[in-house]
Structure formats: structure tokens, C-alpha cells
Design a protein around this motif. Sequence first.
Motif, mmCIF file in Angstrom:
data_model
loop_
_atom_site.group_PDB
_atom_site.id
_atom_site.type_symbol
_atom_site.label_atom_id
_atom_site.label_comp_id
_atom_site.label_asym_id
_atom_site.label_seq_id
_atom_site.Cartn_x
_atom_site.Cartn_y
_atom_site.Cartn_z
ATOM 1 N N MET A 1 -7.535 -7.144 37.289
ATOM 2 C CA MET A 1 -6.834 -7.318 36.277
ATOM 3 C C MET A 1 -5.325 -6.882 36.713
ATOM 4 N N SER A 2 -4.321 -7.388 36.559
ATOM 5 C CA SER A 2 -3.117 -7.057 36.841
ATOM 6 C C SER A 2 -2.726 -5.520 36.092
ATOM 7 N N ALA A 3 -1.561 -4.979 36.472
ATOM 8 C CA ALA A 3 -1.338 -3.675 36.416
ATOM 9 C C ALA A 3 -0.714 -3.836 34.635
ATOM 10 N N THR A 4 -0.105 -5.130 34.549
ATOM 11 C CA THR A 4 0.660 -5.387 33.367
ATOM 12 C C THR A 4 -0.457 -5.693 32.338
ATOM 13 N N LYS A 5 -1.580 -6.308 32.730
ATOM 14 C CA LYS A 5 -2.387 -6.673 31.697
ATOM 15 C C LYS A 5 -3.267 -5.389 31.313
ATOM 16 N N THR A 6 -3.426 -4.506 32.461
ATOM 17 C CA THR A 6 -4.339 -3.332 32.264
ATOM 18 C C THR A 6 -3.653 -2.493 31.081
ATOM 19 N N LYS A 7 -1.962 -2.387 31.208
ATOM 20 C CA LYS A 7 -1.195 -1.733 30.383
ATOM 21 C C LYS A 7 -1.388 -2.142 28.989
ATOM 22 N N ILE A 8 -1.414 -3.433 28.780
ATOM 23 C CA ILE A 8 -1.694 -4.230 27.482
ATOM 24 C C ILE A 8 -2.857 -3.659 26.783
ATOM 25 N N GLN A 9 -4.091 -3.939 27.570
ATOM 26 C CA GLN A 9 -5.215 -3.452 27.164
ATOM 27 C C GLN A 9 -5.548 -2.080 26.815
ATOM 28 N N THR A 10 -4.595 -1.137 27.513
ATOM 29 C CA THR A 10 -4.691 0.302 27.328
ATOM 30 C C THR A 10 -4.122 0.562 25.907
#
Length: 102
Positions: A1-10
Motif C-alpha cells: 500500500m502506498s504511504a498516502t493510502k497508509t496515512k489515510i487508513q491510519t
Amino acid sequence: MSATKTKIQTIIDQNPVAVFSKSYCPYCRQAKELLSKSGAKFYAIELDQVDDGSALQSALGELTGQNTVPNIFIAQKHIGGNSDLQAKKGDLPTLLKDAGAV
């Protein structure tokens, strides 16, 4: 998963209510106002005020199929935008209580 999607999920995982918003958007304001009046504790990220805002908005579009703001999550579930939230006004107290947001 991209860092951006990881940030959103967090953000979604760590907050009972998460609102991806833009500071100048009248629909975002209405949604945040309704949540505030409902006594909700919510996390709002203003996509026009963070460096990676456009990347976050693009990734949200991929995750949810919704490219507009506000993009609202309650109890890690995608609610939709302001009109979707307004349509749930009657269920909101229960949704917020179940999410631990009040």
C-alpha cells in the motif's frame, strides 16, 4: 500500500469520526457543523492546508470511489459526503454512540 493510502487508513483507524475536508468548502462546513451540533468528537483534515492534500484526495477517490469532499468515515465505515451525512441525521446519535464519538 502506498504511504498516502497508509496515512489515510491510519487516520480512519485512529479516529471514531474522520472528515477529509477543505477549509473553504461550504458542504464541508455543513457536515462539520452537524457533527459538532451532534456532540461528536471528530478529526478533520483540511486537504487544502496540508502539503499532500491533493495526493490524499486522489487516494481517497481510489479507496471510496468518491472524489469530492467532504469524505466522511464513522466507525471506520465510509459514510460518503455531506448529503449522505445529512440523510443520516436521524441515525447520527446512534452511529456516533456506537463509534464511541460522543
